[in-house]
Design an enzyme around this catalytic site. Sequence first.
Site: not given
Ligand code: GLN
Length: 537
Positions: A382, A508, A510
């Site tokens: 992310c 993600h 995970e």
């Molecule tokens: N801050 C970034 C976004 O909102 C990544 C979010 C995250 O890592 N969950 O896109």
Amino acid sequence: METKYIFVTGGVVSSLGKGIIASSLACLLKARGFRVTIQKFDPYINIDPGTLNPYEHGECYVTVDGHEADLDLGHYERFTNIATTRANNVTTGRIYQSVIDKERRGDYLGKTVQIIPHITDEIKRCVMALGKTGKFDFIITEIGGVVGDIESLPFLEAVRQMRWEYEDDTLCVHLTYVPYIAAAKELKTKPTQHSVKQLQQLGIQPDVLVLRTEHDIPAEMRRKIARFCNVSPNAVVQSKDAPSIYRIPVLMHEQHLDDIVLRKLHAPLEKEPDMEPWHDFLTAMETAEKKVTIGLVGKYVELQDAYKSINEALFQAATYAGRRLDLKYIHSEKITHENVGEKLAGLDGVVVAPGFGQRGIEGKFVALEWCRTHDVPTLGICLGMQCMVIEFARNVLGLKDANSTEMDPHTPHNVIDLMEEQKSIHNMGGTMRLGAYDCRLKEGSRVAEAYGRTDISERHRHRFEFNNDYREAFEKAGMKCVGENPETHLVEVVELPEKRWYVGTQYHPEYQSTVLAPSPLFKSFVGAAIEYGEEKN
Ligand code: GLN
């Protein structure tokens, strides 16, 4: 069989591992062929933990249907391999919101709206919502907080009422703490007695007691607790500190927790749980000798719960590879050009963590530049993936001021930008791009190889995305966009095919990694790290 409701409450102190006990019980019931789900009731006023700082409450977990949830739901999924949804996590805030909405609609027909019956009815409705789907034999409901907290009173009152309304189909498991007083060399039962008394004062008689302890509790002491607490002697089990949480289901089964529960609920008992695959995992975990050393670069490294699902996914992947996970936390705020070599030395692989905001971001760029130029297996998740993109733009494409508009709204090179549908959003709660979305992987890419297929679905939690205006420039310079959403073309995965293993995912991976179905991507990453580690030495 009628749907059975099992409540898990806790006493004396928090952090006793109610979630792990609920998960272990669910794991055993599932292994007996029952259909089980677990839900968590959190007594705080936030509608969900999505707006909470990880320092407050650890990681925010995300369900398939896009609910931002308590991290215990991660345990539920990892132990049962059953996906949870919005219905599996309810807070006081959500209960009140729903009652107030009903009041405004006029649903209460002029009545005074009160905690009893209106709030408690709403709690009961939520407890039973999962039961009404007909999809489950057992609904395990974990009540957050500790008995005696003002905030959990309405939940316990709802439990009390349900116990009378559905007598034979409900059961209460109460978890308490038996402290060891080192100076006296003695285990003490009094806190447990007091905590059960408190529960009884609220009208709830526990059926089963699970005693969290650091030392074995002698049988005589357990009988004493049973006597004082009005519980049958065989229904007092201990939960002693274990080297791994994944041992707990087996330890619970050895003490017949699942038998006791089934017997008390008059549920069929004939089948023994099939725990063979689970045991295989434990054997691999307990016999692994060689280690694999992974660095996790993030800004919440002081708090182990902040990256819970990543830790567990790495652990599962390492275990399946026959390795012991040696996880080193590296504080991104402390990484500089001067010390990066020293901080990342000796690692077989590096994960750059998700996150929000500016703090610690420059350290992530420095770490990524080092990993890329030293060809260390690297997984960016992310924000970690977004940082991979920004670092590449700055140092390979020569776009010195490249950034995400999250960090610098006026950057001349917005290689990561706010998603179009996010531009009109002002409310922060529950409005990110959340939950499972499809992703199509490019044939022949490292990720496609990792998953063994090209169509996947993974969970998300973000507002920003790769800016497709720059796609061609990145691809030409060697950073390939190898995964995208088939409908919107949002870039889901980037990789550097020239490198050993350098992959960033907007999703993600995970969240979907469980003990019996570990994430293919984490497995591939850890595999590459092991290979690299061996090459190095
Ligand atoms: N801050 C970034 C976004 O909102 C990544 C979010 C995250 O890592 N969950 O896109």
